[in-house]
Enzyme design. Sequence first.
Site, PDB file in Angstrom:
ATOM      1  N   CYS A   1       0.861  -1.181   0.000  1.00 27.09           N
ATOM      2  CA  CYS A   1       0.000   0.000   0.000  1.00 27.09           C
ATOM      3  C   CYS A   1       0.903   1.238   0.000  1.00 27.09           C
ATOM      4  O   CYS A   1       2.122   1.125   0.140  1.00 27.09           O
ATOM      5  CB  CYS A   1      -0.854  -0.008   1.264  1.00 27.09           C
ATOM      6  SG  CYS A   1       0.168   0.035   2.752  1.00 27.09           S
TER       7      CYS A   1
ATOM      8  N   CYS B   1       2.362   5.912   8.949  1.00 27.55           N
ATOM      9  CA  CYS B   1       1.483   6.101   7.783  1.00 27.55           C
ATOM     10  C   CYS B   1       0.606   7.336   8.012  1.00 27.55           C
ATOM     11  O   CYS B   1       0.006   7.486   9.089  1.00 27.55           O
ATOM     12  CB  CYS B   1       0.610   4.872   7.565  1.00 27.55           C
ATOM     13  SG  CYS B   1      -0.534   5.123   6.185  1.00 27.55           S
TER      14      CYS B   1
ATOM     15  N   HIS C   1      -0.910  -4.590  19.537  1.00 26.76           N
ATOM     16  CA  HIS C   1      -0.438  -4.203  18.206  1.00 26.76           C
ATOM     17  C   HIS C   1       0.188  -2.809  18.315  1.00 26.76           C
ATOM     18  O   HIS C   1      -0.365  -1.926  18.982  1.00 26.76           O
ATOM     19  CB  HIS C   1      -1.603  -4.196  17.207  1.00 26.76           C
ATOM     20  CG  HIS C   1      -1.140  -4.018  15.791  1.00 26.76           C
ATOM     21  ND1 HIS C   1      -0.797  -2.790  15.277  1.00 26.76           N
ATOM     22  CD2 HIS C   1      -0.926  -4.919  14.796  1.00 26.76           C
ATOM     23  CE1 HIS C   1      -0.402  -2.944  14.009  1.00 26.76           C
ATOM     24  NE2 HIS C   1      -0.476  -4.225  13.701  1.00 26.76           N
TER      25      HIS C   1
ATOM     26  N   GLU D   1       0.319  -0.297  16.397  1.00 30.80           N
ATOM     27  CA  GLU D   1      -0.534   0.846  16.000  1.00 30.80           C
ATOM     28  C   GLU D   1      -1.495   1.209  17.136  1.00 30.80           C
ATOM     29  O   GLU D   1      -1.734   2.399  17.394  1.00 30.80           O
ATOM     30  CB  GLU D   1      -1.325   0.517  14.733  1.00 30.80           C
ATOM     31  CG  GLU D   1      -2.147   1.725  14.280  1.00 30.80           C
ATOM     32  CD  GLU D   1      -3.140   1.404  13.181  1.00 30.80           C
ATOM     33  OE1 GLU D   1      -2.822   0.581  12.297  1.00 30.80           O
ATOM     34  OE2 GLU D   1      -4.243   1.984  13.212  1.00 30.80           O
TER      35      GLU D   1
ATOM     36  N   THR E   1      -6.408   0.764  11.818  1.00 26.43           N
ATOM     37  CA  THR E   1      -6.636   0.913  10.375  1.00 26.43           C
ATOM     38  C   THR E   1      -6.718  -0.414   9.629  1.00 26.43           C
ATOM     39  O   THR E   1      -7.157  -0.443   8.480  1.00 26.43           O
ATOM     40  CB  THR E   1      -5.488   1.727   9.737  1.00 26.43           C
ATOM     41  OG1 THR E   1      -4.261   1.061  10.043  1.00 26.43           O
ATOM     42  CG2 THR E   1      -5.463   3.150  10.225  1.00 26.43           C
TER      43      THR E   1
ATOM     44  N   CYS F   1      -8.358   1.679   6.693  1.00 29.74           N
ATOM     45  CA  CYS F   1      -7.810   2.425   5.554  1.00 29.74           C
ATOM     46  C   CYS F   1      -8.252   1.839   4.218  1.00 29.74           C
ATOM     47  O   CYS F   1      -8.733   0.707   4.140  1.00 29.74           O
ATOM     48  CB  CYS F   1      -6.295   2.451   5.651  1.00 29.74           C
ATOM     49  SG  CYS F   1      -5.545   0.884   5.210  1.00 29.74           S
TER      50      CYS F   1
ATOM     51  N   SER G   1       1.616  -9.572  10.656  1.00 26.18           N
ATOM     52  CA  SER G   1       0.901  -8.583   9.856  1.00 26.18           C
ATOM     53  C   SER G   1      -0.602  -8.684  10.087  1.00 26.18           C
ATOM     54  O   SER G   1      -1.241  -9.659   9.695  1.00 26.18           O
ATOM     55  CB  SER G   1       1.223  -8.792   8.367  1.00 26.18           C
ATOM     56  OG  SER G   1       0.271  -8.131   7.562  1.00 26.18           O
TER      57      SER G   1
ATOM     58  N   ASN H   1      -3.162  -6.926   8.750  1.00 28.60           N
ATOM     59  CA  ASN H   1      -4.043  -6.943   7.569  1.00 28.60           C
ATOM     60  C   ASN H   1      -3.931  -8.246   6.793  1.00 28.60           C
ATOM     61  O   ASN H   1      -4.898  -8.694   6.187  1.00 28.60           O
ATOM     62  CB  ASN H   1      -3.796  -5.695   6.709  1.00 28.60           C
ATOM     63  CG  ASN H   1      -2.605  -5.849   5.805  1.00 28.60           C
ATOM     64  OD1 ASN H   1      -2.714  -6.350   4.703  1.00 28.60           O
ATOM     65  ND2 ASN H   1      -1.431  -5.438   6.275  1.00 28.60           N
TER      66      ASN H   1
ATOM     67  N   SER I   1       1.882  -5.323   3.471  1.00 27.98           N
ATOM     68  CA  SER I   1       3.320  -5.201   3.749  1.00 27.98           C
ATOM     69  C   SER I   1       4.143  -6.256   3.015  1.00 27.98           C
ATOM     70  O   SER I   1       5.355  -6.347   3.224  1.00 27.98           O
ATOM     71  CB  SER I   1       3.560  -5.290   5.260  1.00 27.98           C
ATOM     72  OG  SER I   1       2.839  -6.384   5.805  1.00 27.98           O
TER      73      SER I   1
HETATM   74 FE1  SF4 Z   1      -1.317   2.974   5.902  1.00 26.86          FE
HETATM   75 FE2  SF4 Z   1      -1.365   0.626   7.180  1.00 26.86          FE
HETATM   76 FE3  SF4 Z   1      -3.331   1.296   5.508  1.00 26.86          FE
HETATM   77 FE4  SF4 Z   1      -0.964   0.741   4.523  1.00 26.86          FE
HETATM   78  S1  SF4 Z   1      -2.280  -0.687   5.629  1.00 26.86           S
HETATM   79  S2  SF4 Z   1      -2.261   2.506   3.942  1.00 26.86           S
HETATM   80  S3  SF4 Z   1       0.398   1.535   6.125  1.00 26.86           S
HETATM   81  S4  SF4 Z   1      -2.800   2.368   7.427  1.00 26.86           S
END
Ligand code: SF4
Length: 331
Positions: A24, A108, A136, A138, A176, A206, A234, A236, A278
């Site tokens: 991303c 980010c 985490h 974040e 996010t 996000c 990770s 996400n 990532s």
């Molecule tokens: Fe930003 Fe994390 Fe979304 Fe990537 S996954 S755009 S680093 S908030």
Amino acid sequence: MTASPSTAAPTASEIVLAAPRGFCAGVDRAIEIVERALAKFGAPVYVRHEIVHNTYVVNELRAKGAIFIEELAEVPAGATLVFSAHGVPKAVEAEAQRRGFRVFDATCPLVTKVHVEVAKLAREGFEFIMIGHKGHPEVEGTMGQLDHGIHLVEDVDDVARVQPAQTERLAVVTQTTLSVDDAADILAAVKARFPSVREPKQQDICYATQNRQDAVKLLSREVDVVIVVGSPTSSNSNRLREVARKLGTEAYMIDSADELRPEWVSGRARVGLTAGASAPDVLVQQVIARLRALGAVSVRTLAGIEETVKFPLPKGLRIDGVDGALPEHLR
Ligand code: SF4
């Protein structure tokens, strides 16, 4: 129509790629910050926490001279220090300043947006419920924007237990990289218990998380098994595997091609492949090569949203004047 795994020939598999997948804009930017800091100031460059949660990326940067640390006490005086994409608590920022490091913040911009919102509403007397995963980085960074008044809920049960000091000025923020569907369920529970809770203007999950989850939903309906490229840390990437499994599709997450077990794809007509935000494309290409070695004969990419988001680099690391700008709809 999806072929039945039991009737498919072992050597007739098609690889179906989700789109979008992989890096991303926030991950791109964070890696570029470390690389530019190394180029400009020389090794070593210290990085607080893994710059992004991917083993391959971290090892590559380590080989170029990055040193990953968790505590600022590990960083020598005068050193160059980069904060990871996940963001840091206020106390870490203050400590880095006190110790006089040359700091570049790779948080980010979409995480920073949440930090800014928390700080603004806290000045107006708001207390917060944060939907996220305990531990985490974040979540630690966002909760660490305040000394008090921010309460973490990980699931619907936590919502029933949370005890804010007051409920007139209560706002909700989210990590996010959550599952969009799980976060919606938790948010519904928050709203049921605290009807006047203030929601963010635009959801905190996000665009990259949303797009990759939407893409894996499409993918899951087309294939017999889903392989997600991503590291165990990770968030996400883990969510992508969960989203596929919730739709009833077998799904596995691997950090590298050699973790792919032949029995997962043996006899499968269609193997779906995606990657967390990532995970670099080189790893996806290595998995494709391994699937081909195991009998896959073709690769097809599903139609998906084209991402054009680009974030500006911090001052002091821009070398070509091109620093982009956060698009209006993401501000
Ligand atoms: Fe930003 Fe994390 Fe979304 Fe990537 S996954 S755009 S680093 S908030």
